[in-house]
Design a protein around this motif. Sequence first.
Motif, PDB file in Angstrom:
ATOM      1  N   LEU A  57       0.835  -1.208   0.000  1.00  0.00           N
ATOM      2  CA  LEU A  57       0.000   0.000   0.000  1.00  0.00           C
ATOM      3  C   LEU A  57       0.869   1.256   0.000  1.00  0.00           C
ATOM      4  O   LEU A  57       0.421   2.324  -0.403  1.00  0.00           O
ATOM      5  CB  LEU A  57      -0.932   0.002   1.224  1.00  0.00           C
ATOM      6  N   ASP A  78      -1.045  -3.271  -7.374  1.00  0.00           N
ATOM      7  CA  ASP A  78      -2.479  -3.603  -7.368  1.00  0.00           C
ATOM      8  C   ASP A  78      -2.653  -5.103  -7.613  1.00  0.00           C
ATOM      9  O   ASP A  78      -3.430  -5.773  -6.926  1.00  0.00           O
ATOM     10  CB  ASP A  78      -3.230  -2.801  -8.451  1.00  0.00           C
ATOM     11  N   ARG A  81      -1.570  -7.102  -4.511  1.00  0.00           N
ATOM     12  CA  ARG A  81      -2.590  -7.190  -3.457  1.00  0.00           C
ATOM     13  C   ARG A  81      -3.749  -8.087  -3.885  1.00  0.00           C
ATOM     14  O   ARG A  81      -4.360  -8.763  -3.088  1.00  0.00           O
ATOM     15  CB  ARG A  81      -3.129  -5.786  -3.122  1.00  0.00           C
ATOM     16  N   ARG A  82      -4.015  -8.065  -5.188  1.00  0.00           N
ATOM     17  CA  ARG A  82      -5.133  -8.868  -5.691  1.00  0.00           C
ATOM     18  C   ARG A  82      -4.781 -10.365  -5.656  1.00  0.00           C
ATOM     19  O   ARG A  82      -5.597 -11.183  -5.252  1.00  0.00           O
ATOM     20  CB  ARG A  82      -5.458  -8.422  -7.126  1.00  0.00           C
ATOM     21  N   PHE A  95     -17.664  -4.544   2.521  1.00  0.00           N
ATOM     22  CA  PHE A  95     -18.493  -3.597   1.761  1.00  0.00           C
ATOM     23  C   PHE A  95     -19.907  -3.595   2.342  1.00  0.00           C
ATOM     24  O   PHE A  95     -20.591  -4.627   2.283  1.00  0.00           O
ATOM     25  CB  PHE A  95     -18.562  -3.992   0.289  1.00  0.00           C
ATOM     26  N   LEU A 110     -12.485 -10.163  -8.923  1.00  0.00           N
ATOM     27  CA  LEU A 110     -11.391  -9.307  -9.384  1.00  0.00           C
ATOM     28  C   LEU A 110     -10.326 -10.131 -10.098  1.00  0.00           C
ATOM     29  O   LEU A 110      -9.677  -9.676 -11.036  1.00  0.00           O
ATOM     30  CB  LEU A 110     -10.739  -8.592  -8.199  1.00  0.00           C
TER      31      LEU A 110
ATOM     32  N   ARG B 339     -14.117   4.605   2.927  1.00  0.00           N
ATOM     33  CA  ARG B 339     -13.769   3.280   3.435  1.00  0.00           C
ATOM     34  C   ARG B 339     -13.918   2.226   2.336  1.00  0.00           C
ATOM     35  O   ARG B 339     -13.053   1.355   2.169  1.00  0.00           O
ATOM     36  CB  ARG B 339     -14.693   2.973   4.613  1.00  0.00           C
ATOM     37  N   THR B 340     -15.025   2.340   1.594  1.00  0.00           N
ATOM     38  CA  THR B 340     -15.256   1.372   0.513  1.00  0.00           C
ATOM     39  C   THR B 340     -14.142   1.471  -0.526  1.00  0.00           C
ATOM     40  O   THR B 340     -13.628   0.456  -0.999  1.00  0.00           O
ATOM     41  CB  THR B 340     -16.619   1.666  -0.146  1.00  0.00           C
ATOM     42  N   LEU B 343     -10.959   0.066   0.748  1.00  0.00           N
ATOM     43  CA  LEU B 343     -11.035  -1.391   0.758  1.00  0.00           C
ATOM     44  C   LEU B 343     -10.839  -1.957  -0.646  1.00  0.00           C
ATOM     45  O   LEU B 343     -10.130  -2.944  -0.852  1.00  0.00           O
ATOM     46  CB  LEU B 343     -12.395  -1.807   1.325  1.00  0.00           C
ATOM     47  N   MET B 344     -11.471  -1.311  -1.600  1.00  0.00           N
ATOM     48  CA  MET B 344     -11.308  -1.759  -2.992  1.00  0.00           C
ATOM     49  C   MET B 344      -9.832  -1.720  -3.378  1.00  0.00           C
ATOM     50  O   MET B 344      -9.329  -2.636  -4.020  1.00  0.00           O
ATOM     51  CB  MET B 344     -12.103  -0.848  -3.936  1.00  0.00           C
ATOM     52  N   ARG B 345      -9.165  -0.608  -2.985  1.00  0.00           N
ATOM     53  CA  ARG B 345      -7.747  -0.488  -3.345  1.00  0.00           C
ATOM     54  C   ARG B 345      -6.927  -1.586  -2.664  1.00  0.00           C
ATOM     55  O   ARG B 345      -6.025  -2.153  -3.278  1.00  0.00           O
ATOM     56  CB  ARG B 345      -7.196   0.895  -2.943  1.00  0.00           C
ATOM     57  N   THR B 346      -7.223  -1.881  -1.387  1.00  0.00           N
ATOM     58  CA  THR B 346      -6.441  -2.908  -0.708  1.00  0.00           C
ATOM     59  C   THR B 346      -6.697  -4.303  -1.296  1.00  0.00           C
ATOM     60  O   THR B 346      -5.869  -5.182  -1.211  1.00  0.00           O
ATOM     61  CB  THR B 346      -6.735  -2.958   0.803  1.00  0.00           C
ATOM     62  N   LEU B 347      -7.873  -4.451  -1.927  1.00  0.00           N
ATOM     63  CA  LEU B 347      -8.167  -5.748  -2.552  1.00  0.00           C
ATOM     64  C   LEU B 347      -7.558  -5.859  -3.943  1.00  0.00           C
ATOM     65  O   LEU B 347      -7.701  -6.882  -4.606  1.00  0.00           O
ATOM     66  CB  LEU B 347      -9.674  -5.968  -2.632  1.00  0.00           C
ATOM     67  N   GLY B 348      -6.940  -4.754  -4.391  1.00  0.00           N
ATOM     68  CA  GLY B 348      -6.234  -4.839  -5.673  1.00  0.00           C
ATOM     69  C   GLY B 348      -6.910  -4.132  -6.825  1.00  0.00           C
ATOM     70  O   GLY B 348      -6.536  -4.317  -7.978  1.00  0.00           O
ATOM     71  N   VAL B 349      -7.937  -3.325  -6.538  1.00  0.00           N
ATOM     72  CA  VAL B 349      -8.568  -2.549  -7.617  1.00  0.00           C
ATOM     73  C   VAL B 349      -7.661  -1.353  -7.905  1.00  0.00           C
ATOM     74  O   VAL B 349      -7.366  -0.565  -7.008  1.00  0.00           O
ATOM     75  CB  VAL B 349      -9.981  -2.066  -7.204  1.00  0.00           C
ATOM     76  N   GLY B 350      -7.218  -1.213  -9.144  1.00  0.00           N
ATOM     77  CA  GLY B 350      -6.338  -0.103  -9.513  1.00  0.00           C
ATOM     78  C   GLY B 350      -7.078   1.233  -9.512  1.00  0.00           C
ATOM     79  O   GLY B 350      -8.309   1.249  -9.563  1.00  0.00           O
ATOM     80  N   PRO B 351      -6.329   2.344  -9.430  1.00  0.00           N
ATOM     81  CA  PRO B 351      -6.985   3.659  -9.368  1.00  0.00           C
ATOM     82  C   PRO B 351      -7.861   3.936 -10.585  1.00  0.00           C
ATOM     83  O   PRO B 351      -8.950   4.487 -10.464  1.00  0.00           O
ATOM     84  CB  PRO B 351      -5.824   4.645  -9.279  1.00  0.00           C
ATOM     85  N   ARG B 353      -9.370   1.732 -12.556  1.00  0.00           N
ATOM     86  CA  ARG B 353     -10.559   0.881 -12.503  1.00  0.00           C
ATOM     87  C   ARG B 353     -11.539   1.402 -11.442  1.00  0.00           C
ATOM     88  O   ARG B 353     -12.750   1.419 -11.665  1.00  0.00           O
ATOM     89  CB  ARG B 353     -10.134  -0.544 -12.192  1.00  0.00           C
ATOM     90  N   PRO B 406      -4.257   4.393  -1.040  1.00  0.00           N
ATOM     91  CA  PRO B 406      -5.195   3.685  -0.163  1.00  0.00           C
ATOM     92  C   PRO B 406      -4.958   3.943   1.316  1.00  0.00           C
ATOM     93  O   PRO B 406      -5.914   4.041   2.087  1.00  0.00           O
ATOM     94  CB  PRO B 406      -4.966   2.213  -0.504  1.00  0.00           C
TER      95      PRO B 406
END
Lengths: 222, 414
Positions: A57, A78, A81-82, A95, A110, B339-340, B343-351, B353, B406
Amino acid sequence: MDNVLTVENVSYSYRNKYQTVPAVKKADCTFERGKAYAIVGKSGSGKTTLLSLMAGLELPGGGQILYDGQSTKEMNRDAYRRDNAAVIYQNYNLFPLLTVMENVCYSMKLKGIPNKEAKERAEKELTAVGITPDQFKRFPPQLSGGEQQRVAIARALAAGNELILADEPTGNLDEGNSAQVVDILLRLAHEEGRCVIIITHDPEIAARMDAIYTIRDGVLEG
Amino acid sequence: MIASVFKRIIRRPFLSLTGLILAGAMCFVLCFLVRYRSEQEAGIREIRDSYQILCTVTDSRGINTQGLRLHRRFIEFVEDEETGIGSYIKDLRVTRELYIQGIIPGEDGPFTEDDLEDVVSWQYDSFGNVTEVIRKAEYVSSPYTILFGLSDPVCSGLTDPAEGGAYSSSMEDFFHCDENICLVPEGDYEKLRGATITFLLSSPYTKDDSTRNEGRAAFTVVGWYKGDGRTLLVPYTCAQRVGYEISSTVSVDSIAFFLKDNTKAEELKETAMKVFTVPEPSSFSSRAGLVVKDNVYRLTMREMEQNIKQIDRLIPVSLALSLLTGLLVGYLAVRGETRTYALMRTLGVGPMRLGVMVLAEQLLLPALGSLVVGLLMKQPEPALIYFGCHFTGCLLAVLRPALAAPTKLLRTQE
């Protein structure tokens, strides 16, 4: 030795307009597959910052963090982390607008895992962490704190990432739920061969891990 | 991911509906303004092309439009395309009057020698004796007094249907015929149909070389006009020719015309003032006046142009509001969602996307609203422009959380 993550002489400072605050001064350590680690330290000692660095991060100001020999500075973080590192937070971080099932499926989608397969895997992992099928369609605010944390763990499990980074996962849980969550995380390490790193200030939880690192004023000691 | 976007839209109904309603309303306002503007523009074009500005020559006081006895130079000026106003005008309508003194009887006409009245006069001899002398008159007293030449039926209320008049003629295009033909009052037509009548005419103008300005001309009755007046109607060119034969003068008693191009009314006025004057009720001038009846046209055009100017001022305001609406909808949507996003970023969603997902979430319903409004109002372009503004506003609101690191989002959350 089956190192999955190597932290080499890492340092990191928070900067703003007025000052620079060193959070991690010197950290050197290695983490192996199939083991559970605890990083302990006082509040403000740099634990969470170190976890953020390991999760990709943030990037270290000095030194490097290597995942399977590749520096986080050079990789697509990214994707890292995914596909490789899952993060579990103290305050669950689900969520709120997605159901339990959708939350668990999210990270699998994802990765491009088909719906049907994602659902099957989610059902399996949710059941494994003690979530009953009638709770699958509930929204996170309709669950207790312990249940939410178990859903967050199920999400990390279902994603199949081999590096699990948990930032005080039991911080908001009662004793019973804490023990259950720690059991699950230990099982992940010992039975599934994943590398679990837990940040905690609870000595009892730390004592159950395979190795303990202590961080004091940004300096990590093995 | 599309499914998760739809789920988030459905599960935040208040926010989604707010976005939809705001976008629909703002899009409607913009479409309405643009449509109103184009309607006004079309109205202006239509009025400019179809409105007929009537110009009438009057006396200097602006009271009389008939019997003006205008000199030939006026009609020459009106018709002259180079130095006069001929290039500005169309549908020239002119009249000329001649006086009917009597009817000359003919052998086979409706009036014969028998209709001639006796004229009694007295003769005095040198002794003072009076002898009564009776002889036949030279002409029959005419029931008609005016020979009215006109170039168009609208020149006279007798033939203008708009003023309740009517006429019928066996000659096609009666008013542009150069033959000696005439229309008689409807009541006389059965009696005079096809007859050729010779009139003794006089002109109000005096010959240069004679004090007498009388002459004869024969006219064939080819039709009738509504009414039983004392006027005979003849084509203008015919009246002008006959008038010239008896008095060597070319003159007109009324002139009216329409503007060829309404946008050139001011140019016409400027040129016309070389010869004509602006009528003044208190004037004693001998110059003829020219009334250009463009008041209604000018007022209407001015009002519509002012409307367009106001709309032109409102459209940028509406666009700015559209931008603000997008900004507001975007802001409302991302507020509390840090927060959402973290969380998305920590799960690997790129900026990128994340930005696309958040934008899609915020823009799907406004796009639908704009599309519906644009189609219903048949204004696809303004709807698209509105959506562009809304999109930009939304993008500005969404950029910050989408591009933030993130951990920064997590700290904000905490």
